[in-house]
Design a protein around this motif. Structure first.
Motif, PDB file in Angstrom:
ATOM      1  N   UNK A  20       0.861  -1.180   0.000  1.00 44.71           N
ATOM      2  CA  UNK A  20       0.000   0.000   0.000  1.00 44.71           C
ATOM      3  C   UNK A  20       0.895   1.227   0.000  1.00 44.71           C
ATOM      4  N   UNK A  21       0.770   2.042  -1.029  1.00 48.91           N
ATOM      5  CA  UNK A  21       1.664   3.183  -1.219  1.00 48.91           C
ATOM      6  C   UNK A  21       0.875   4.479  -1.062  1.00 48.91           C
ATOM      7  N   UNK A  22       1.217   5.246  -0.040  1.00 47.28           N
ATOM      8  CA  UNK A  22       0.628   6.565   0.129  1.00 47.28           C
ATOM      9  C   UNK A  22       1.514   7.595  -0.546  1.00 47.28           C
ATOM     10  N   UNK A  23       0.926   8.525  -1.256  1.00 44.85           N
ATOM     11  CA  UNK A  23       1.716   9.524  -1.979  1.00 44.85           C
ATOM     12  C   UNK A  23       1.078  10.893  -1.857  1.00 44.85           C
ATOM     13  N   UNK A  24       1.918  11.916  -1.742  1.00 43.13           N
ATOM     14  CA  UNK A  24       1.424  13.285  -1.730  1.00 43.13           C
ATOM     15  C   UNK A  24       0.749  13.581  -3.071  1.00 43.13           C
ATOM     16  N   UNK A  25      -0.097  14.582  -3.081  1.00 42.23           N
ATOM     17  CA  UNK A  25      -0.933  14.841  -4.253  1.00 42.23           C
ATOM     18  C   UNK A  25      -0.128  15.011  -5.533  1.00 42.23           C
ATOM     19  N   UNK A  41       5.554  -4.805 -14.883  1.00 48.16           N
ATOM     20  CA  UNK A  41       6.534  -5.383 -15.813  1.00 48.16           C
ATOM     21  C   UNK A  41       7.653  -6.089 -15.066  1.00 48.16           C
ATOM     22  N   UNK A  42       8.229  -5.428 -14.052  1.00 50.42           N
ATOM     23  CA  UNK A  42       9.417  -5.959 -13.371  1.00 50.42           C
ATOM     24  C   UNK A  42       9.074  -6.954 -12.268  1.00 50.42           C
ATOM     25  N   UNK A  43       7.950  -6.720 -11.599  1.00 49.12           N
ATOM     26  CA  UNK A  43       7.549  -7.588 -10.491  1.00 49.12           C
ATOM     27  C   UNK A  43       6.073  -7.940 -10.667  1.00 49.12           C
ATOM     28  N   UNK A  44       5.757  -8.822 -11.601  1.00 44.93           N
ATOM     29  CA  UNK A  44       4.349  -9.097 -11.929  1.00 44.93           C
ATOM     30  C   UNK A  44       3.527  -9.656 -10.770  1.00 44.93           C
ATOM     31  N   UNK A  45       4.177 -10.182  -9.731  1.00 48.63           N
ATOM     32  CA  UNK A  45       3.436 -10.722  -8.591  1.00 48.63           C
ATOM     33  C   UNK A  45       3.335  -9.731  -7.438  1.00 48.63           C
ATOM     34  N   UNK A  46       3.778  -8.501  -7.661  1.00 47.31           N
ATOM     35  CA  UNK A  46       3.659  -7.452  -6.656  1.00 47.31           C
ATOM     36  C   UNK A  46       2.478  -6.553  -7.016  1.00 47.31           C
ATOM     37  N   UNK A  47       1.582  -6.366  -6.096  1.00 42.07           N
ATOM     38  CA  UNK A  47       0.415  -5.498  -6.306  1.00 42.07           C
ATOM     39  C   UNK A  47       0.616  -4.177  -5.580  1.00 42.07           C
ATOM     40  N   UNK A  48       0.440  -3.078  -6.311  1.00 49.50           N
ATOM     41  CA  UNK A  48       0.562  -1.737  -5.730  1.00 49.50           C
ATOM     42  C   UNK A  48      -0.830  -1.164  -5.500  1.00 49.50           C
ATOM     43  N   UNK A  49      -1.110  -0.777  -4.259  1.00 51.08           N
ATOM     44  CA  UNK A  49      -2.396  -0.161  -3.921  1.00 51.08           C
ATOM     45  C   UNK A  49      -2.155   1.291  -3.518  1.00 51.08           C
ATOM     46  N   UNK A  50      -2.427   2.251  -4.406  1.00 48.88           N
ATOM     47  CA  UNK A  50      -2.127   3.662  -4.105  1.00 48.88           C
ATOM     48  C   UNK A  50      -3.164   4.318  -3.214  1.00 48.88           C
ATOM     49  N   UNK A  51      -2.701   5.267  -2.396  1.00 47.93           N
ATOM     50  CA  UNK A  51      -3.567   6.079  -1.547  1.00 47.93           C
ATOM     51  C   UNK A  51      -3.058   7.516  -1.577  1.00 47.93           C
ATOM     52  N   UNK A  52      -3.961   8.484  -1.574  1.00 47.18           N
ATOM     53  CA  UNK A  52      -3.533   9.871  -1.417  1.00 47.18           C
ATOM     54  C   UNK A  52      -3.211  10.118   0.046  1.00 47.18           C
ATOM     55  N   UNK A  53      -2.082  10.801   0.290  1.00 42.64           N
ATOM     56  CA  UNK A  53      -1.605  10.972   1.650  1.00 42.64           C
ATOM     57  C   UNK A  53      -1.061  12.382   1.841  1.00 42.64           C
ATOM     58  N   UNK A  54      -1.544  13.062   2.869  1.00 42.34           N
ATOM     59  CA  UNK A  54      -1.016  14.387   3.177  1.00 42.34           C
ATOM     60  C   UNK A  54       0.424  14.260   3.675  1.00 42.34           C
ATOM     61  N   UNK A  55       1.286  15.169   3.246  1.00 47.04           N
ATOM     62  CA  UNK A  55       2.693  15.122   3.640  1.00 47.04           C
ATOM     63  C   UNK A  55       2.826  15.131   5.156  1.00 47.04           C
ATOM     64  N   UNK A  56       2.014  15.931   5.809  1.00 55.34           N
ATOM     65  CA  UNK A  56       2.108  16.071   7.262  1.00 55.34           C
ATOM     66  C   UNK A  56       1.737  14.792   8.006  1.00 55.34           C
TER      67      UNK A  56
END
Length: 228
Positions: A20-25, A41-56
């Protein structure tokens, strides 16, 4: 390349898992897309779940387990994270540029057209729009109105429509093309924002989090060469 060949020859050792990857806007709308694509492409068995995350909230979110990895931008004091148990990796910088409507640039007497500017803030925690406001005060003697756009795509469309000026990542702006309606405005500041990846504790060298962080660094290097 060697790691990828070794993985292909030994599928049982292939990195897998969910991160689960939180990222600033700014990062969510400029680097997460390429990050997901390259991870597939590089890691086909890795799933990335993005979330918006405030820097603070980045440290809190990582420490509590809300996200496995946080991608944030902005300045960080050298001792800010010491003793917190959070691992920090520096990633390639994010370049942001001032953009506005092409009609604004084409208007007679530019930069006098900046007499009553609006600044479109993408992220309240980001220093870039504060730098733009300060430059307009100092160099043009005006007091800009700051309007929160909420997203890179929202700020881009508002700027294209002539509603204001926004500091946007070069990756999100794209190359200038005739008829695009959006241009980089001269005489206003460009910035390079420090980008960091944060995660809790030491990770296995083959973990999903480490794999995603590796790809994030690669995406940043590739995108750094984009010109507007």
């Amino acid at each position: 390349m060697v790691d990828e060949m070794a993985t292909a020859l030994n599928p049982s050792g292939e990195t897998e898992g969910r991160a689960t990857v939180g990222a600033s806007t700014l990062l969510l709308e400029s680097r997460i897309g390429p990050l997901i694509r390259d991870c597939r492409y590089r890691y086909p068995k890795v799933q990335v779940s993005p979330r918006q995350l405030a820097i603070s909230r980045a440290q809190e979110a990582v420490r509590s387990g809300e996200v496995d990895l946080a991608l944030v931008h902005g300045e960080c004091a050298p001792d800010e994270l010491s003793g917190t148990g959070i691992v920090v990796e520096q990633l390639p910088d994010l370049e942001v540029v001032p953009v506005g409507s092409a009609t604004l640039l084409e208007s007679p007497g530019f930069p006098s057209a900046l007499a009553s500017p609006r600044v479109l803030a993408v992220d309240p925690d980001c220093e870039s729009h504060h730098v733009l406001v300060a430059a307009l005060r100092r160099d043009h003697g005006v007091e800009p109105t700051v309007i929160e756009a909420g997203s890179v795509s929202g700020a881009r469309e508002l700027a294209r429509a002539g509603y204001g000026i926004a500091m946007l990542p070069t990756e999100a702006v794209g190359p200038s093309e005739e008829g695009s309606g959006l241009v980089v405005l001269p005489g206003l500041p460009h910035m390079r924002l420090n980008v960091r990846a944060l995660w809790a504790g030491a990770e296995s060298t083959r973990s999903a989090v480490t794999a995603v962080c590796h790809v994030a660094a690669r995406v940043g290097r590739e995108e750094a060469g984009v010109t507007v």
